[in-house]
Design an enzyme around this catalytic site. Structure first.
Site, PDB file in Angstrom:
ATOM      1  N   MET A  17       0.848  -1.201   0.000  1.00 26.74           N
ATOM      2  CA  MET A  17       0.000   0.000   0.000  1.00 26.74           C
ATOM      3  C   MET A  17       0.876   1.240   0.000  1.00 26.74           C
ATOM      4  O   MET A  17       1.675   1.451   0.932  1.00 26.74           O
ATOM      5  CB  MET A  17      -0.929   0.008   1.217  1.00 26.74           C
ATOM      6  CG  MET A  17      -2.094  -0.970   1.095  1.00 26.74           C
ATOM      7  SD  MET A  17      -3.230  -0.854   2.489  1.00 26.74           S
ATOM      8  CE  MET A  17      -2.324  -1.713   3.764  1.00 26.74           C
ATOM      9  N   CYS A 100      -2.712  -1.718 -10.364  1.00 29.78           N
ATOM     10  CA  CYS A 100      -3.007  -0.385  -9.841  1.00 29.78           C
ATOM     11  C   CYS A 100      -3.935   0.389 -10.789  1.00 29.78           C
ATOM     12  O   CYS A 100      -3.644   0.535 -11.970  1.00 29.78           O
ATOM     13  CB  CYS A 100      -1.720   0.395  -9.612  1.00 29.78           C
ATOM     14  SG  CYS A 100      -2.096   1.989  -8.872  1.00 29.78           S
ATOM     15  N   LYS A 139       0.823  -9.113  -8.964  1.00 30.35           N
ATOM     16  CA  LYS A 139      -0.434  -8.802  -8.275  1.00 30.35           C
ATOM     17  C   LYS A 139      -1.327  -8.118  -9.297  1.00 30.35           C
ATOM     18  O   LYS A 139      -0.883  -7.208 -10.015  1.00 30.35           O
ATOM     19  CB  LYS A 139      -0.168  -7.893  -7.079  1.00 30.35           C
ATOM     20  CG  LYS A 139      -1.419  -7.487  -6.322  1.00 30.35           C
ATOM     21  CD  LYS A 139      -1.046  -6.859  -4.984  1.00 30.35           C
ATOM     22  CE  LYS A 139      -2.259  -6.358  -4.225  1.00 30.35           C
ATOM     23  NZ  LYS A 139      -2.809  -5.113  -4.761  1.00 30.35           N
ATOM     24  N   ASN A 200      -7.182 -11.610  -2.363  1.00 34.89           N
ATOM     25  CA  ASN A 200      -7.153 -10.259  -1.778  1.00 34.89           C
ATOM     26  C   ASN A 200      -8.455  -9.518  -2.080  1.00 34.89           C
ATOM     27  O   ASN A 200      -9.011  -9.626  -3.162  1.00 34.89           O
ATOM     28  CB  ASN A 200      -5.946  -9.510  -2.377  1.00 34.89           C
ATOM     29  CG  ASN A 200      -5.936  -8.032  -2.040  1.00 34.89           C
ATOM     30  OD1 ASN A 200      -5.976  -7.193  -2.937  1.00 34.89           O
ATOM     31  ND2 ASN A 200      -5.897  -7.689  -0.775  1.00 34.89           N
ATOM     32  N   GLY A 201      -8.882  -8.752  -1.066  1.00 28.52           N
ATOM     33  CA  GLY A 201     -10.039  -7.879  -1.242  1.00 28.52           C
ATOM     34  C   GLY A 201     -11.099  -8.085  -0.188  1.00 28.52           C
ATOM     35  O   GLY A 201     -11.727  -9.136  -0.111  1.00 28.52           O
ATOM     36  N   ASP A 202     -11.233  -7.071   0.677  1.00 28.11           N
ATOM     37  CA  ASP A 202     -12.309  -7.067   1.668  1.00 28.11           C
ATOM     38  C   ASP A 202     -12.183  -8.118   2.765  1.00 28.11           C
ATOM     39  O   ASP A 202     -13.176  -8.716   3.174  1.00 28.11           O
ATOM     40  CB  ASP A 202     -13.680  -7.176   0.989  1.00 28.11           C
ATOM     41  CG  ASP A 202     -14.021  -5.913   0.223  1.00 28.11           C
ATOM     42  OD1 ASP A 202     -13.475  -4.846   0.561  1.00 28.11           O
ATOM     43  OD2 ASP A 202     -14.829  -5.992  -0.719  1.00 28.11           O
ATOM     44  N   GLY A 224      -5.127  -5.644   3.087  1.00 26.72           N
ATOM     45  CA  GLY A 224      -4.706  -4.263   2.902  1.00 26.72           C
ATOM     46  C   GLY A 224      -5.357  -3.357   3.927  1.00 26.72           C
ATOM     47  O   GLY A 224      -4.902  -3.240   5.068  1.00 26.72           O
TER      48      GLY A 224
HETATM   49  C1  LIG Z   1      -3.835   3.423   0.465  1.00 25.92           C
HETATM   50  C2  LIG Z   1      -3.687   2.268  -0.485  1.00 25.92           C
HETATM   51  C3  LIG Z   1      -2.528   2.140  -1.224  1.00 25.92           C
HETATM   52  C4  LIG Z   1      -2.372   1.059  -2.096  1.00 25.92           C
HETATM   53  N1  LIG Z   1      -1.184   0.918  -2.757  1.00 25.92           N
HETATM   54  C5  LIG Z   1      -0.962  -0.215  -3.491  1.00 25.92           C
HETATM   55  C6  LIG Z   1       0.317  -0.493  -4.044  1.00 25.92           C
HETATM   56  O1  LIG Z   1       1.279   0.276  -3.855  1.00 25.92           O
HETATM   57  N2  LIG Z   1       0.443  -1.624  -4.782  1.00 25.92           N
HETATM   58  C7  LIG Z   1      -0.584  -2.510  -4.980  1.00 25.92           C
HETATM   59  O2  LIG Z   1      -0.416  -3.533  -5.635  1.00 25.92           O
HETATM   60  N3  LIG Z   1      -1.796  -2.271  -4.451  1.00 25.92           N
HETATM   61  C8  LIG Z   1      -2.002  -1.167  -3.699  1.00 25.92           C
HETATM   62  N4  LIG Z   1      -3.208  -0.985  -3.097  1.00 25.92           N
HETATM   63  C9  LIG Z   1      -4.229  -2.042  -3.209  1.00 25.92           C
HETATM   64  C10 LIG Z   1      -4.113  -3.041  -2.050  1.00 25.92           C
HETATM   65  O3  LIG Z   1      -2.883  -3.722  -2.088  1.00 25.92           O
HETATM   66  C11 LIG Z   1      -5.258  -4.076  -2.108  1.00 25.92           C
HETATM   67  O4  LIG Z   1      -5.170  -4.778  -3.317  1.00 25.92           O
HETATM   68  C12 LIG Z   1      -6.641  -3.441  -2.007  1.00 25.92           C
HETATM   69  O5  LIG Z   1      -6.680  -2.440  -1.012  1.00 25.92           O
HETATM   70  C13 LIG Z   1      -7.715  -4.489  -1.709  1.00 25.92           C
HETATM   71  O6  LIG Z   1      -7.421  -5.166  -0.522  1.00 25.92           O
HETATM   72  P1  LIG Z   1      -8.166  -4.788   0.885  1.00 25.92           P
HETATM   73  O7  LIG Z   1      -9.636  -4.888   0.649  1.00 25.92           O
HETATM   74  O8  LIG Z   1      -7.644  -5.805   1.859  1.00 25.92           O
HETATM   75  O9  LIG Z   1      -7.760  -3.389   1.199  1.00 25.92           O
HETATM   76  C14 LIG Z   1      -3.401   0.104  -2.255  1.00 25.92           C
HETATM   77  C15 LIG Z   1      -4.577   0.262  -1.528  1.00 25.92           C
HETATM   78  C16 LIG Z   1      -4.737   1.321  -0.652  1.00 25.92           C
HETATM   79  C17 LIG Z   1      -6.008   1.427   0.139  1.00 25.92           C
END
Ligand SMILES: Cc1cc2nc3c(=O)[nH]c(=O)nc-3n(C[C@H](O)[C@H](O)[C@H](O)COP(=O)(O)O)c2cc1C
Length: 357
Positions: A17, A100, A139, A200-202, A224
């Site tokens: 992140m 991304c 990813k 991954n996700g939620d 995340g």
């Molecule tokens: C603040 C923030 C920054 C993120 N930066 C990246 C990143 O640098 N690289 C990446 O692959 N995903 C990034 N993501 C996506 C997360 O890795 C993840 O795939 C996404 O938040 C879904 O997972 P979650 O529901 O557990 O948050 C970012 C997400 C957030 C909220």
């Protein structure tokens, strides 16, 4: 799940992140049970140019291991060159960002934009895998939009290109972060290839972690947003997933102390000025729901001196302790008097006294 020489049963992984998973946060998550951690994404172009800020993001400590460095870019050349430089910082593996959605990345043909250019995605993945001797993973998201979901094809391509695992965020690029992640598409990805799939996700709590494994058949899971201000989610998830044992919610004391640890680590790694400034966005999540949080947060985000911030947090803990002794706050931070809408805490750092006004 196996990536190179790393072998962990159903790992619970900290997601990359930007502006969150710096050294301080990675170390904190590791301490609280994360099996593997990822850096923030780092621009291949910036690494190649030697941009100081990006090069600094490549630094890691042994106690973070296993740790993956994530890079993004839009050309084979820049990615290959950046991969070799990143490898010299000795991460356990390298991860390529093909997911991304934000303009500054996808708008320039990197990240999720490569889901619309499958040949280029394959070319980048295989060239990077050949260019380094450490394992390479990717990813990604389930597709560009709902009319072009192509996750099964994408993971097969990534497997053919030599990726040793793929993390799949169950949303499309056009979803950004809206709606709910579609875990059934992650299950589809798992069925479509034979390399490990990281779901991954939620995942917001340990029950979600168990459900994610059950519903997707994934080899590992990645958390995340659920970990921001809440590194406790790792030990809770690991315990429930691997041992079937639920852990109690953290106490308010633990939450305040982790905020303090985070601030100290942030200062240690980024220096006083940036360490303190970057901590500002984190206080409210650590202290969420505790009585008087908005007032103490307003004070915390105005302070620049770590010693005063320490006093404020310790004073806040003492204040919560007082409410607990009075029977108005439970150990887990549940405030029992919330029918009193006028409760405002007035904490005086000089006298270390709180009054309720
Ligand atoms: C603040 C923030 C920054 C993120 N930066 C990246 C990143 O640098 N690289 C990446 O692959 N995903 C990034 N993501 C996506 C997360 O890795 C993840 O795939 C996404 O938040 C879904 O997972 P979650 O529901 O557990 O948050 C970012 C997400 C957030 C909220």
């Amino acid at each position: 799940m196996r990536i190179g020489t790393i072998e962990i049963d159903r790992p619970v992984i900290l997601a990359p992140m930007e502006d969150v998973t710096d050294r301080a946060f990675r170390q904190l998550c590791k301490l609280h049970g994360a099996d593997i951690v990822y850096t923030e994404f780092i621009s291949a172009e910036a690494i190649r140019r030697g941009a100081e800020k990006s090069i600094r993001k490549l630094a890691m400590a042994d106690h973070e291991r296993p740790v993956a460095v994530q890079i993004f870019g839009n050309t084979v050349e820049s990615m290959v060159e950046a991969a070799a430089i990143a490898e010299s910082y000795e991460p356990d593996y390298l991860d390529i960002n093909f997911g991304c959605p934000v303009k500054k990345v996808a708008g320039r043909g990197a990240g999720a934009a490569l889901l619309r250019e499958p040949e280029k995605l394959s070319a980048i993945a295989s060239a990077v895998a050949r260019a380094v001797s450490i394992p390479v993973t990717a990813k990604t998201r389930i597709g560009w939009d709902h009319d072009s979901i192509n996750i099964a094809e994408t993971v097969r391509r990534l497997e053919d290109a030599g990726m040793q695992a793929v993390a799949v965020h169950g949303r499309t690029r056009s979803d950004m972060y809206k709606g709910k992640a579609d875990w059934s598409r992650i299950a589809e990805a798992k069925a479509a290839c034979s390399i490990p799939i990281i779901a991954n996700g939620d995942i917001w709590n340990a029950d979600d972690a168990v459900a994610m494994f059950a519903q997707t058949g994934a080899d590992g899971i990645m958390i995340g947003r659920g970990s921001i201000g809440n590194p406790f989610i790792f030990a809770q998830s690991v315990s429930l997933v691997r041992l079937g044992v639920p852990l109690p919610a953290p106490t308010y004391r633990e939450r305040i102390r982790v905020a303090l640890d985070h601030m100290r680590l942030s200062v240690e790694y980024k220096g006083e000025k940036y360490g303190i400034l970057e901590m500002r966005r984190h206080y409210s999540t650590y202290l969420k729901g505790l009585p008087g949080v908005s007032k103490v947060r307003n004070e915390l985000v105005r302070e620049l001196d770590p010693a005063v911030i320490t006093e404020l947090l310790q004073g806040f803990e003492a204040h919560c302790g007082m409410l607990e002794r009075e029977g108005r706050l439970t150990e887990s931070g549940e405030y029992l008097n919330d029918h009193s809408p006028r409760l405002i805490l007035n904490y005086q750092p000089n006298t270390k006294q709180s009054t309720i006004v």
